[in-house]
Every structure is written in structure tokens, then in C-alpha cells.
Design a protein around this motif. Structure first.
Motif, short mmCIF file in Angstrom:
data_model
loop_
_atom_site.label_atom_id
_atom_site.label_comp_id
_atom_site.label_asym_id
_atom_site.label_seq_id
_atom_site.Cartn_x
_atom_site.Cartn_y
_atom_site.Cartn_z
N ARG A 47 28.95 36.52 44.98
CA ARG A 47 28.01 36.12 43.94
C ARG A 47 27.64 37.31 43.05
N VAL A 48 27.43 38.47 43.65
CA VAL A 48 27.08 39.68 42.88
C VAL A 48 28.22 40.07 41.95
N ILE A 49 29.45 40.00 42.44
CA ILE A 49 30.62 40.35 41.62
C ILE A 49 30.76 39.40 40.44
N ILE A 98 34.77 40.75 54.99
CA ILE A 98 34.66 42.20 54.81
C ILE A 98 34.59 42.50 53.32
N ALA A 99 33.54 43.21 52.91
CA ALA A 99 33.34 43.45 51.48
C ALA A 99 32.39 44.62 51.28
N VAL A 135 35.72 34.47 40.98
CA VAL A 135 36.50 35.17 42.00
C VAL A 135 37.24 34.15 42.84
N ILE A 136 38.46 34.45 43.21
CA ILE A 136 39.27 33.50 43.98
C ILE A 136 38.68 33.28 45.36
N GLU A 137 38.95 32.13 45.93
CA GLU A 137 38.42 31.78 47.24
C GLU A 137 39.04 32.66 48.32
N ASP A 138 38.22 33.06 49.30
CA ASP A 138 38.67 33.84 50.47
C ASP A 138 39.27 35.20 50.09
#
Length: 324
Positions: free
Chosen positions: A269-271, A263-264, A279-282
Motif C-alpha cells: 500500500r505504501v509503495i 518479505i519486504a 503493484v503486481i500480486e504476490d
């Protein structure tokens, strides 16, 4: 050349022709035999599916009975909209809405660059109209959502279910219009609304028309929730992203998410490319987001119908009496 030599040459030519015919006949018979023994992969794909997580082969009949949850690792596979409706709505109580509504290619997307004979499966330059037609044939739906009125354990509700298999569940003008009409009818009949979200966001082929749906749906929900004080429940499944997350996906009075769902708003990748940071995993998975207060509940599929029924009873929603 003597007569004897001529007959010998004829005998050799006849022998060569005979061997060639026999060899060709053997090849044809072998090809037909191999064709009969060859694996029908289309038929197998209708019977088996591979888990995206553990790669186990799952028999589709048993998978459907298990609510599309892998028996080996517990991974939640995607469900189509028809299976989700069957999961939530009492049998024989559903009345679909706006089934004949379909999309028009208002912007003539990619029509100028479209090849004369494009293959919908492999061409990136196919027209939007061709892509829609292909998805309609593949899914049996007119667009990426099914809406209707039905009963959940005897409680009358308005239900909308998005289907990710139709162009990634993208929200175009038809999806927005069907959701708006569903909410308006629920408001008129004082029914709670349940929206099951599974979408990649707004549909780029419709440009600003798709973005307009966010405001239209939000306006209908404002009247439903604020003015009429009626219940709206949002169920987020994997994946729910983009314009759906930014609008009706997060406007629920109660927001429920499936376990391990992605959910995002913007993807990882864009962030990372925008901020220049790892960015941290999960970090866009249900359990992590729940820890930051984004949802009210994480509910497994096999318990979802019962949990919704209890929530509606808590809100003192009237149960429809069965006809004697």
C-alpha cells in the motif's frame, strides 16, 4: 371497603407475589443452566486454531507436531519463538542469554495523553509501558526476541529467534542489544550465528533509539563476518519487513526463506501510494523474490534443521563431542 373486599384484595396480591417469585426463580435456574451449557471460548482457543488461508479448524496439538503447517492446504502459520527454538536446537543443549533484559520507556511515549483507566486491549492511547507489560503477560517473554547458545545436530551455534506475537516482533533497544551481545559472544567463541527473523521493523515507540540498532547490529556482524571470517545465516519468515529487512535480515552469508513468506521493506500500500502505480500480486512473496536472486534457498520447516546441519558441515564447522 368491607372486610370481605379487603380479604379478596389481599388474596389477589398474595397470588401475584407468589407468581412473581416463582417466575424469578425459574429465570435464575434457567440462567444457571444456560451458563453451564455455554461454550467456553477461551478453552476452545487454547485447543483449536483457524488456518488463515483455508479457514480450516486445526487441533493445536497436531498442528505443533506438523511444525505449524496446515494439513489441509499446506499454509505456513506463524510459530512462536519457543516452538522455533525447539525445532532447531537439540534438547537439553540450549543456554539462554540476557533473559532478564527489559525495555524502559525512555521517550515517555503517549504518557501525557494516557487516560486514567485505559484498557490495554482496546485503548489506542495507552502508554508504551502498559503495552509492553501487556505483551509480556501474553507471551511470557521480556521482549520480542530470544537468544542463546545451543547445539544443532551436535554442532555448537548461537541462535536468535524473533517473536512476532510480541508487538509484531518490532526491533527496539532491547532487541538490538540482545542481538549485538549474541553476535559478540559468538565472535569470541568462534561460533556460527543463526538469526530467525519475524518482524514488522523498527519499533516506532522508541524513535531514533530503534533506528540506531540497525547500525549497531551491522557493526557487530562486520567484525564477525569480515574480520573473524565466521558464518552468519539469516532465516526470513513471514513477515519480515522494515528495518529488520534493511539490516541484519539481508546481511547473511547464506539467506534462507520459508515458502510463501511475506518479505519486504515497505508494504504494498505504501509503495502504491508513493509511486502512484499498481503493484503486481504476490510480488513480495518468497517465490517471486527468489526468482530475482534475493535469497539463496527456500527451505520447508520440516527440512530446515537438516539443511542447516549440512551447510555447517560444508563449512567444516567442528562437531561437539558428546561426553562419555
Amino acid at each position: 371497603m368491607s372486610i370481605r373486599e379487603w380479604f379478596e384484595d389481599r388474596r389477589k396480591i398474595t397470588g401475584l407475589l407468589k407468581n412473581s417469585v416463582e417466575r424469578d426463580s425459574k429465570d435464575v435456574n434457567e440462567m444457571e443452566r444456560n451458563k453451564k451449557l455455554s461454550i467456553d471460548y477461551v478453552k476452545i482457543n487454547r485447543l483449536w486454531v483457524q488456518c488463515d488461508n483455508c479457514e480450516s479448524l486445526l487441533y493445536i496439538r497436531f498442528l505443533r507436531e506438523n511444525k505449524s503447517v496446515c494439513e489441509e492446504c499446506g499454509y505456513y502459520l506463524q510459530m512462536n519463538s519457543s516452538d522455533r527454538i525447539e525445532l532447531l536446537i537439540d534438547r537439553g543443549t540450549r543456554h539462554p542469554m540476557d533473559e532478564d533484559m527489559y525495555t524502559l520507556d525512555v521517550l515517555q511515549f503517549h504518557s501525557e495523553n494516557e487516560p486514567a483507566h485505559s484498557d490495554p486491549l482496546h485503548s489506542e492511547d495507552e502508554s508504551y509501558k502498559d503495552h509492553i507489560t501487556f505483551c509480556q503477560i501474553e507471551t511470557g517473554l521480556t521482549d520480542a526476541i530470544q537468544t542463546g547458545i545451543g547445539q544443532l545436530n551436535g554442532l555448537p551455534i548461537a541462535l536468535g529467534v524473533m517473536d512476532f506475537k510480541f508487538m509484531g516482533g518490532s526491533m527496539g533497544s532491547v532487541v538490538g542489544e540482545k542481538i549485538t551481545r549474541l553476535i559478540e559472544r559468538a565472535t569470541e567463541e568462534s561460533l556460527p550465528v543463526i538469526m530467525v527473523c519475524a518482524s514488522g521493523g523498527a519499533r516506532m515507540q522508541e524513535g531514533s533509539f530503534s533506528s540506531m540498532q540497525m547500525a549497531k547490529i551491522a557493526s557487530a556482524l562486520y567484525i564477525h563476518q569480515k574480520d573473524k571470517r565466521l558464518l552468519y545465516v539469516s532465516i526470513l519468515t513471514s513477515p519480515t519487513t522494515g528495518g529488520v529487512t534493511a539490516s541484519f535480515g539481508m546481511l547473511g552469508d547464506i539467506i534462507i526463506a520459508e515458502p510463501k513468506a511475506y518479505i519486504a521493506f515497505a508494504g504494498k500500500r505504501v509503495i502504491e501510494q508513493t509511486l502512484g502505480q499498481k503493484v503486481i500480486e504476490d510480488f513480495q512473496v518468497t517465490e517471486h523474490l527468489f526468482g530475482h536472486g534475493l535469497f539463496d534457498l527456500i527451505v520447508p520447516r520440516n527440512l530446515l534443521k537438516g539443511v542447516l546441519s549440512e551447510l555447517f558441515q560444508l563449512y567444516s564447522l567442528p562437531r561437539k563431542e558428546k561426553k562419555k
